[in-house]
Every structure is written in C-alpha cells, then in structure tokens.
Design an enzyme around this catalytic site. Structure first.
Site, PDB file in Angstrom:
ATOM      1  CG  ASP A  54     -21.297  48.601  39.551  1.00 46.25           C
ATOM      2  OD1 ASP A  54     -20.719  49.385  40.322  1.00 46.25           O
ATOM      3  OD2 ASP A  54     -20.843  48.296  38.425  1.00 46.25           O
ATOM      4  CB  SER A  55     -20.027  49.413  45.157  1.00 45.13           C
ATOM      5  OG  SER A  55     -21.066  50.329  45.439  1.00 45.13           O
ATOM      6  CG  ASP A  93     -23.422  51.998  38.919  1.00 43.25           C
ATOM      7  OD1 ASP A  93     -23.170  52.605  37.861  1.00 43.25           O
ATOM      8  OD2 ASP A  93     -22.549  51.695  39.763  1.00 43.25           O
ATOM      9  CE  LYS A 123     -21.640  55.125  39.080  1.00 43.34           C
ATOM     10  NZ  LYS A 123     -20.633  54.279  38.398  1.00 43.34           N
ATOM     11  CD  GLU A 125     -17.633  51.260  35.957  1.00 47.53           C
ATOM     12  OE1 GLU A 125     -16.707  50.665  35.384  1.00 47.53           O
ATOM     13  OE2 GLU A 125     -18.001  51.003  37.124  1.00 47.53           O
ATOM     14  CD  GLU A 192     -13.849  54.316  41.637  1.00 47.04           C
ATOM     15  OE1 GLU A 192     -14.909  54.292  40.986  1.00 47.04           O
ATOM     16  OE2 GLU A 192     -13.522  53.413  42.425  1.00 47.04           O
TER      17      GLU A 192
HETATM   18  O1  KIV Z   1     -20.685  51.453  42.356  1.00 48.50           O
HETATM   19  C1  KIV Z   1     -20.368  52.435  43.045  1.00 48.50           C
HETATM   20  O2  KIV Z   1     -20.595  52.489  44.257  1.00 48.50           O
HETATM   21  C2  KIV Z   1     -19.702  53.538  42.371  1.00 48.50           C
HETATM   22  C3  KIV Z   1     -19.154  54.629  43.228  1.00 48.50           C
HETATM   23  C4  KIV Z   1     -17.907  54.177  43.861  1.00 48.50           C
HETATM   24  C5  KIV Z   1     -18.975  55.877  42.478  1.00 48.50           C
HETATM   25  O3  KIV Z   1     -19.574  53.528  41.192  1.00 48.50           O
END
Ligand code: KIV
Length: 291
Positions: A54-55, A93, A123, A125, A192
C-alpha cells in the site's frame, strides 16, 4: 520458540519457497512492485517474492499517507503486477480500513485480492484485534503475512514514522505480536523499523520466515520499496533505504534531452518516420488539388 499450534503449522507451509529459504538459511529477497513494468523488473532481477504494497499510495498515487489508498485503486495496480509476475509468490497488501472492522470484511477483502488480482497471499498490519482477522483469513484458505514494528497505516502525520521497539516494553510487545501472529497461522512476518537486536530476537522465537525492512541483518530476508531502491522518488527517504540507482535523475535527463531535441528540430529524424510511395502521394496531392 513456543510449541507450534495447528494454525501455525498450516501457516508455515503456506508459502513453501519462503519457508524453504528460511530452513536453508538463504536470505529471502522481497521487492515491492505496483504495475506491469515494475513487476517485470522485479521478476527479471530474480527476487523471491513480490509485494504490491500500500506504499503505492505514496510512491505511485501521490497521496501523503498509505491510509488514503482504496481497495479498488490497489486492486488495479495488483492486477497489473500479476500480469508481470510468474512462478514466484505475489502478495497483496490489504489497505487501511479494508479489514479492521470485522472478520467477515477482512475475509471478503482478502478474497478480492485473490479472486480479482490473483494474489498468492495477503498482508495486513498489526496484532491485537487483528489476530482474529488473521485467523479468519487463514481459515478461508488464504495465506497471510503479518506486519509488526512500524505500522504505516497507524501513522497519521509525516513525523509519526519512527523506529519502534527501542524500549523494553515496546520490544517485548513487538516480539509477542510476532509470536501471536505465527500462532494464528501467518505464513511469514514483515518487521519494520525496529532495532536489529529486537528483530533477531523475534526471528529466533518464530519458525516462519521474518522479512525485515529497517530491521537489521538478523532476519530471514529483506524487503524494500521499488521506488526507494531505484531512486525514483523525491524528498526524504528513511534511514534504512539504500539507493541502488538514481532512477529519477536518469529518467528526467532522458525526457529533458528529448524535449530539447524536439524544440531544436533534431527529433524526429528520417528513421522515425513512415514513408508513402511517390505515386500514392502524387495521387493524394492531385486529388486534394481537385477539391
Ligand atoms: O506497503 C509496503 O510497501 C510495505 C513494505 C514497506 C513492507 O508494507
């Protein structure tokens, strides 16, 4: 290491190539990608696993926080990355707000990432209330990667991006969260922005692969954001980023040279231009003349 639960045993087997790498002591390489070309580059570079993080909110869509990207936006990017990745796991994510409200919502969102974008795992959090979400998604047959330490979705201001686990309480919490996520069936963990010693302690206490970002070299692998690694972004980068290219400068320079060539009449040249047979052109001119 605690005795594995049934869920933990299933989790460990869910992403077999990553589990095998941990077992062999081979560092796992995870890179983010957000579309077809970045996924092709990641795959060609030989990474072990691709994360559509989600970056993307920050590095692709220009939002100021990962909290702003929607499921639909991330699904478009994830589908594009899927088209570029073959034979290695693709992880989606789950965006902020798309899994926290209830187990049912978490499973429904995770299913969209699998069914609509072809993800091999998702993924999410955090631990705490999220342990139940992990359990539910795993029970639905979808592998889950947990994420502990700095949780970008919990950060609401730019100065909130700080290393975690630098006091004993926080360090113990992060380790306990990782252990609990494994017990609920996570197939791997991301840790992280925590001190290397804390990440190493966590890695020793779980049997699933632990992939670090800003967490030192005592984990089972490393992940970085594509745009950070390749120098495509602007402004501040985190302490844990190493730029392996100045991609933005290279691309900007190429675009500027092309613009200069257009303005100076150096582009296009003959080799960029299509021809028409002289008799066809003569006919066009003749018929235009008649109009
Ligand atoms: O969203 C993302 O890119 C991440 C990584 C930094 C692990 O969660």
């Amino acid at each position: 290491m605690s005795a594995p639960t049934r869920n933990a045993a299933a989790g460990a087997a869910a992403l077999p190539t990553l589990a095998a790498a941990r077992a062999k002591g081979t560092p796992i390489v995870m890179l983010t990608a957000y579309d077809y070309p970045t996924a092709r580059i990641a795959q060609a570079a030989g990474v072990d696993v691709v994360l559509v993080g989600d970056s993307a909110a920050n590095v692709v869509l220009g939002y100021s926080s990962t909290r702003e990207i929607s499921v639909d936006e991330l699904l478009v990017l994830t589908r594009a990355a899927r088209r570029g990745v073959d034979g290695i796991p693709l992880v989606g994510d789950l965006p902020f707000g798309s899994y926290e409200p209830s187990d049912e919502i978490a499973v429904a969102t995770a299913r969209r990432f699998v069914d609509e974008a072809g993800c091999d795992a998702v993924k999410l959090e955090g631990a705490g209330a999220m342990l139940s979400r992990v359990r539910a998604i795993v029970a639905a047959g979808i592998p889950v990667i947990g994420h502990v330490g700095l949780l970008p979705q919990s950060v609401s201001t730019p100065d909130g991006y700080r290393a975690q686990g630098r006091d004993a309480e926080q360090a113990l919490r992060i380790i306990a969260d990782g252990v609990a996520l494994e017990a609920e069936g996570c197939a791997a963990l991301i840790v992280e922005a925590v001190p290397a010693a804390v990440a190493s302690l966590l890695t020793a206490r779980v049997s699933i692969p632990v992939i670090g970002i800003g967490a030192g070299d005592g984990t089972n692998g490393q992940v970085l954001v594509f745009h950070d690694l390749l120098g495509l972004g602007e402004g501040h980068v985190a302490k844990f980023v190493e730029r392996y290219a100045e991609g933005r400068a290279v691309l900007e320079d190429a675009a500027r040279r092309w613009a200069d060539d257009v303005r100076a009449g150096r582009f296009p040249r003959d080799e960029h231009t299509y021809a028409i047979a002289p008799e066809a052109l003569a006919e066009v001119t003749e018929r235009l003349g008649r109009e």
